[in-house]
Design an enzyme around this catalytic site. Structure first.
Site, PDB file in Angstrom:
ATOM      1  N   THR A   7      79.252  44.491  12.450  1.00 26.29           N
ATOM      2  CA  THR A   7      79.933  45.462  11.595  1.00 26.29           C
ATOM      3  C   THR A   7      78.917  46.389  10.948  1.00 26.29           C
ATOM      4  OG1 THR A   7      81.536  45.771   9.809  1.00 26.29           O
ATOM      5  CG2 THR A   7      79.937  44.006   9.512  1.00 26.29           C
ATOM      6  N   HIS A   8      79.379  47.605  10.662  1.00 23.73           N
ATOM      7  CA  HIS A   8      78.600  48.566   9.877  1.00 23.73           C
ATOM      8  C   HIS A   8      79.127  48.626   8.448  1.00 23.73           C
ATOM      9  CE1 HIS A   8      77.734  50.192  13.970  1.00 23.73           C
ATOM     10  NE2 HIS A   8      76.550  50.373  13.431  1.00 23.73           N
ATOM     11  N   ASP A  69      87.615  41.244  12.411  1.00 22.03           N
ATOM     12  CA  ASP A  69      88.577  42.336  12.345  1.00 22.03           C
ATOM     13  C   ASP A  69      89.616  41.881  11.349  1.00 22.03           C
ATOM     14  OD1 ASP A  69      89.208  45.021  13.302  1.00 22.03           O
ATOM     15  OD2 ASP A  69      91.097  44.112  13.879  1.00 22.03           O
ATOM     16  N   TYR A 152      91.269  47.603   0.381  1.00 19.99           N
ATOM     17  CA  TYR A 152      92.500  47.520  -0.401  1.00 19.99           C
ATOM     18  C   TYR A 152      92.403  46.519  -1.556  1.00 19.99           C
ATOM     19  CZ  TYR A 152      94.397  50.073   3.577  1.00 19.99           C
ATOM     20  OH  TYR A 152      94.626  51.012   4.548  1.00 19.99           O
ATOM     21  N   ASP A 153      91.233  45.923  -1.763  1.00 23.46           N
ATOM     22  CA  ASP A 153      91.063  44.906  -2.806  1.00 23.46           C
ATOM     23  C   ASP A 153      91.589  45.335  -4.181  1.00 23.46           C
ATOM     24  OD1 ASP A 153      89.940  43.224  -0.921  1.00 23.46           O
ATOM     25  OD2 ASP A 153      87.911  43.304  -1.753  1.00 23.46           O
ATOM     26  N   LYS A 173      86.510  34.796  -4.884  1.00 20.53           N
ATOM     27  CA  LYS A 173      87.066  35.450  -3.699  1.00 20.53           C
ATOM     28  C   LYS A 173      86.809  34.620  -2.446  1.00 20.53           C
ATOM     29  CE  LYS A 173      87.333  39.906  -1.401  1.00 20.53           C
ATOM     30  NZ  LYS A 173      86.767  41.241  -1.269  1.00 20.53           N
ATOM     31  N   ARG A 179      89.097  36.079   4.581  1.00 19.84           N
ATOM     32  CA  ARG A 179      87.816  35.938   5.273  1.00 19.84           C
ATOM     33  C   ARG A 179      87.213  34.563   4.983  1.00 19.84           C
ATOM     34  NH1 ARG A 179      86.358  40.632   3.973  1.00 19.84           N
ATOM     35  NH2 ARG A 179      87.226  41.553   5.849  1.00 19.84           N
TER      36      ARG A 179
END
Length: 196
Positions: A7-8, A69, A152-153, A173, A179
């Site tokens: 991921t970036h 994803d 969207y957190d 979290k 995740r």
């Protein structure tokens, strides 16, 4: 043991690194490899997109790669934004624009139930994969709250904690997030998979 995260997204890197480092992994990401190719997310599910990213990156690096994803599914929007969560308001992937569009689409809507979904795929250069899924149910607030997190957190309310995901500390979290749940599922299998 080194593990590359495909991921970036600096928010995802920070979150996954915080969970993987205590397991003994030296974490790198595509942020460390600016010349690495970007994978087209052409899948129709989170699992398909995670597998595309992981297998392409593992083949490119010749090393094990973990891809994530994830996204938001809102019931009143028939599961949207779904796999298009990052690009909901356009290809520039702006968190602010995505959140503004989500609030606009939910204007006047009383059903604000939603879930965050995360598919993690661990791939070896051989093409062998291990995929897991984590979810967290919640609701969409009426205005952004909190400074932590990303995406969207600030709008996603975790009912059991009466806070948005952006109001949670990293340790909180990690316990409740989609995740974190996916990573805990992966945790039991990651070492045997990497050694096998």
């Amino acid at each position: 043991m080194k593990l590359i995260i495909a991921t970036h997204n600096p928010g995802k890197v920070k979150e996954l690194e915080g969970m993987l480092t205590p397991l003994g992994f030296e974490v790198e990401s595509l942020l460390d490899y600016p010349d690495a190719p970007e994978t087209d997310e052409t899948g129709t599910t989170f699992e398909e997109n995670a597998a595309l990213k992981a297998t392409e990156a593992a083949a490119y690096f010749g090393h094990a790669v973990l891809a994530d994803d994830s996204g938001l599914e809102v019931d009143a929007l028939d599961g949207a934004p779904g796999v298009y969560s990052a690009r909901f308001a356009g290809p520039e992937k702006s968190d602010e624009a995505n959140n503004a569009l989500l609030l606009e689409k939910l204007n006047g809507e009383t059903n604000r139930t939603a879930r965050f979904v995360c598919a993690l795929c661990l791939a070896k250069p051989s093409g062998e994969t291990l995929t897991v899924r984590g979810t967290i149910e919640g609701t969409i607030g009426y205005s952004p709250q909190g400074e932590n997190g990303f995406g969207y957190d600030p709008l996603f309310i975790v009912p059991s904690l009466h806070k948005t995901a952006a109001e949670l500390e990293r340790d909180e979290k990690a316990v409740v997030s989609h995740r974190g749940q996916a990573l805990r599922k992966l945790e039991a299998e990651i070492i045997p998979f990497m050694k096998g």
